[in-house]
Enzyme design. Structure first.
Site, PDB file in Angstrom:
ATOM      1  N   ARG A 235      -6.946  14.983   5.991  1.00 35.92           N
ATOM      2  CA  ARG A 235      -6.473  16.367   6.015  1.00 35.92           C
ATOM      3  C   ARG A 235      -7.670  17.313   5.956  1.00 35.92           C
ATOM      4  NH1 ARG A 235      -2.498  15.042   7.863  1.00 35.92           N
ATOM      5  NH2 ARG A 235      -0.352  15.318   7.206  1.00 35.92           N
ATOM      6  N   GLU A 264      -5.199  24.930  11.313  1.00 34.44           N
ATOM      7  CA  GLU A 264      -4.913  24.310  12.617  1.00 34.44           C
ATOM      8  C   GLU A 264      -3.975  25.229  13.386  1.00 34.44           C
ATOM      9  OE1 GLU A 264      -3.602  20.264  11.991  1.00 34.44           O
ATOM     10  OE2 GLU A 264      -5.419  19.738  10.920  1.00 34.44           O
ATOM     11  N   HIS A 283      -5.939  17.019  15.737  1.00 36.19           N
ATOM     12  CA  HIS A 283      -4.939  16.324  14.905  1.00 36.19           C
ATOM     13  C   HIS A 283      -4.125  15.326  15.738  1.00 36.19           C
ATOM     14  CE1 HIS A 283      -2.597  16.813  10.908  1.00 36.19           C
ATOM     15  NE2 HIS A 283      -2.349  15.609  11.417  1.00 36.19           N
TER      16      HIS A 283
HETATM   17  P1  NAD Z   1      -0.881   6.039   1.741  1.00 29.38           P
HETATM   18  O1  NAD Z   1      -0.087   6.779   0.729  1.00 29.38           O
HETATM   19  O2  NAD Z   1      -0.394   4.719   2.213  1.00 29.38           O
HETATM   20  O3  NAD Z   1      -2.377   5.822   1.179  1.00 29.38           O
HETATM   21  C1  NAD Z   1      -3.107   6.814   0.528  1.00 29.38           C
HETATM   22  C2  NAD Z   1      -3.991   6.131  -0.511  1.00 29.38           C
HETATM   23  O4  NAD Z   1      -4.865   7.104  -1.082  1.00 29.38           O
HETATM   24  C3  NAD Z   1      -3.193   5.486  -1.662  1.00 29.38           C
HETATM   25  O5  NAD Z   1      -3.535   4.123  -1.791  1.00 29.38           O
HETATM   26  C4  NAD Z   1      -3.610   6.293  -2.885  1.00 29.38           C
HETATM   27  O6  NAD Z   1      -3.674   5.499  -4.059  1.00 29.38           O
HETATM   28  C5  NAD Z   1      -4.986   6.789  -2.467  1.00 29.38           C
HETATM   29  N1  NAD Z   1      -5.425   7.972  -3.205  1.00 29.38           N
HETATM   30  C6  NAD Z   1      -4.664   8.996  -3.660  1.00 29.38           C
HETATM   31  N2  NAD Z   1      -5.449   9.908  -4.271  1.00 29.38           N
HETATM   32  C7  NAD Z   1      -6.720   9.449  -4.181  1.00 29.38           C
HETATM   33  C8  NAD Z   1      -7.975   9.939  -4.626  1.00 29.38           C
HETATM   34  N3  NAD Z   1      -8.073  11.085  -5.305  1.00 29.38           N
HETATM   35  N4  NAD Z   1      -9.090   9.209  -4.359  1.00 29.38           N
HETATM   36  C9  NAD Z   1      -8.987   8.031  -3.702  1.00 29.38           C
HETATM   37  N5  NAD Z   1      -7.815   7.494  -3.280  1.00 29.38           N
HETATM   38  C10 NAD Z   1      -6.704   8.213  -3.507  1.00 29.38           C
HETATM   39  O7  NAD Z   1      -1.079   7.048   2.955  1.00 29.38           O
HETATM   40  P2  NAD Z   1      -1.567   6.696   4.444  1.00 29.38           P
HETATM   41  O8  NAD Z   1      -0.370   6.414   5.293  1.00 29.38           O
HETATM   42  O9  NAD Z   1      -2.668   5.697   4.386  1.00 29.38           O
HETATM   43  O10 NAD Z   1      -2.113   8.130   4.890  1.00 29.38           O
HETATM   44  C11 NAD Z   1      -3.215   8.735   4.225  1.00 29.38           C
HETATM   45  C12 NAD Z   1      -3.315  10.201   4.650  1.00 29.38           C
HETATM   46  O11 NAD Z   1      -3.710  10.267   6.013  1.00 29.38           O
HETATM   47  C13 NAD Z   1      -1.983  10.968   4.611  1.00 29.38           C
HETATM   48  O12 NAD Z   1      -1.742  11.489   3.334  1.00 29.38           O
HETATM   49  C14 NAD Z   1      -2.180  12.059   5.636  1.00 29.38           C
HETATM   50  O13 NAD Z   1      -2.694  13.209   5.001  1.00 29.38           O
HETATM   51  C15 NAD Z   1      -3.231  11.486   6.578  1.00 29.38           C
HETATM   52  N6  NAD Z   1      -2.709  11.189   7.934  1.00 29.38           N
HETATM   53  C16 NAD Z   1      -3.236  11.847   9.008  1.00 29.38           C
HETATM   54  C17 NAD Z   1      -2.788  11.555  10.296  1.00 29.38           C
HETATM   55  C18 NAD Z   1      -3.377  12.239  11.503  1.00 29.38           C
HETATM   56  O14 NAD Z   1      -2.777  12.212  12.572  1.00 29.38           O
HETATM   57  N7  NAD Z   1      -4.547  12.815  11.398  1.00 29.38           N
HETATM   58  C19 NAD Z   1      -1.775  10.608  10.480  1.00 29.38           C
HETATM   59  C20 NAD Z   1      -1.265   9.950   9.371  1.00 29.38           C
HETATM   60  C21 NAD Z   1      -1.740  10.253   8.088  1.00 29.38           C
END
Ligand code: NAD
Length: 309
Positions: A235, A264, A283
């Site tokens: 993000r 964005e 994105h």
């Molecule tokens: P997820 O919930 O499966 O994994 C996120 C991980 O981050 C979890 O294991 C959590 O424990 C960890 N976490 C939380 N806070 C943390 C911190 N302060 N420090 C370190 N680790 C921490 O989510 P995901 O499906 O892997 O997605 C992750 C992020 O990617 C989403 O929240 C979203 O913002 C972003 N995303 C972006 C796109 C895109 O198109 N650019 C697409 C999908 C997801």
């Protein structure tokens, strides 16, 4: 028959799955018309959004009869989940459905950035030929990938990177060395400082929450290995882009790929133009034909289940 309002783009075949059973308003432009969105919200039983619809404040209050909010993707930072739940709504993300698309974007970017490919595009187009200058590009195999946030996307990225022969280390705030998930993936669990200081490529896969806002400012960028690559698909508000641009121009970092931004669309940003070996994308890392189909069907099915309950 319930009324389902879809305010952003969704695979039309998944919309068709909803239509025979419910009254459906599918209008991907609704997100840009705040007044109409507010009015439609008041009359819906289910709202389906992507990441642009801000489901908070007045919009949540308008969702008086709504039972479920489906999120076509995973980050929930555009939804006030607590307020929705307090009003009796279920919030359903498409967990895991776009992980492969993001992971492929990360490894593809890492491979080309390590070779310095994006430092040469405009030179080549302008008739220059910086072949000697770029002859020290690096192979991906044997390099260390550092993953910050080892959830669905982090783990999928680790699997692809291991297949390329990379060593993978990962830090997750909620998982520790004792968690089997690291060993099963062939990944070493490390501290945040170790991941930042030891990796040739650092990739961020954390949600945007208070603890991750501003996580990658100038100090953390400065503590990365000289010539390392930084990739952010998680993000905006997590990486300081001015600090990244300065590090790329000084040679402290060797490359960057940024898919998400504080605002964005990104407003015109002269500081990012002509930045060496920097890839900027709108994105799209999680959005592909295949992931859009998976995400859309997952949400269509879960919204149907929630409405049937
Ligand atoms: P997820 O919930 O499966 O994994 C996120 C991980 O981050 C979890 O294991 C959590 O424990 C960890 N976490 C939380 N806070 C943390 C911190 N302060 N420090 C370190 N680790 C921490 O989510 P995901 O499906 O892997 O997605 C992750 C992020 O990617 C989403 O929240 C979203 O913002 C972003 N995303 C972006 C796109 C895109 O198109 N650019 C697409 C999908 C997801």
């Amino acid at each position: 028959m319930a009324r389902i309002v879809i305010s952003e783009f969704m695979d039309e075949r998944a919309v068709a799955l909803l239509r025979p059973r419910h009254e459906v308003l599918y209008d991907p432009g609704l997100v840009d018309d705040a007044l109409r969105l507010q009015a439609e919200a008041a009359a819906c039983d289910a709202l389906v959004v992507r990441n642009r619809t801000q489901v908070r404040g007045d919009l949540v209050r308008a969702l008086a009869r709504c039972r479920v909010v489906g999120r076509l993707g995973v980050g929930l930072d555009n939804i006030d989940v607590a307020a929705c739940e307090a009003q009796g709504m279920q919030v359903i993300p498409a967990t895991g459905a776009n992980a492969l698309s993001v992971a492929e974007y990360v490894v593809a970017s890492a491979m080309l950035l390590l070779r310095g490919a994006f430092a040469s595009s405009s030179d080549v187009a302008q008739g220059r030929w910086p072949r000697n200058a770029l002859s020290q590009g690096r192979e991906t195999a044997g390099k260390t990938l550092g993953i910050i946030g080892f959830g669905s996307i982090g783990q999928t990225t680790a699997r692809l990177a291991r297949g390329l022969g990379m060593d993978v280390i990962a830090y997750d705030a909620l998982l520790g060395a004792g968690d089997a998930v690291f060993g099963q993936a062939g990944v070493r669990c490390a501290t945040l400082d170790e991941v930042i200081g030891q990796s040739d490529v650092v990739t961020l896969h954390v949600p945007l929450v208070e603890a991750t806002r501003g996580l990658f400012g100038a100090a953390r960028i400065a503590s990365m290995k000289r010539g390392a690559v930084l990739i952010n698909t998680s993000r905006g508000h997590i990486v300081d882009l001015a600090a990244l641009a300065a590090a790329l121009r000084s040679g402290q970092l060797g490359g960057g790929a940024i898919d998400v931004f504080d605002a964005e669309p990104l407003p015109p940003s002269p500081g990012l133009e002509d930045c060496p070996n920097l890839v900027l994308t709108p994105h799209i890392s999680g959005v592909s034909a295949e992931s859009n189909e998976r995400v859309s069907f997952m949400i269509a099915e879960r919204v149907l289940q929630a409405l049937a309950a």
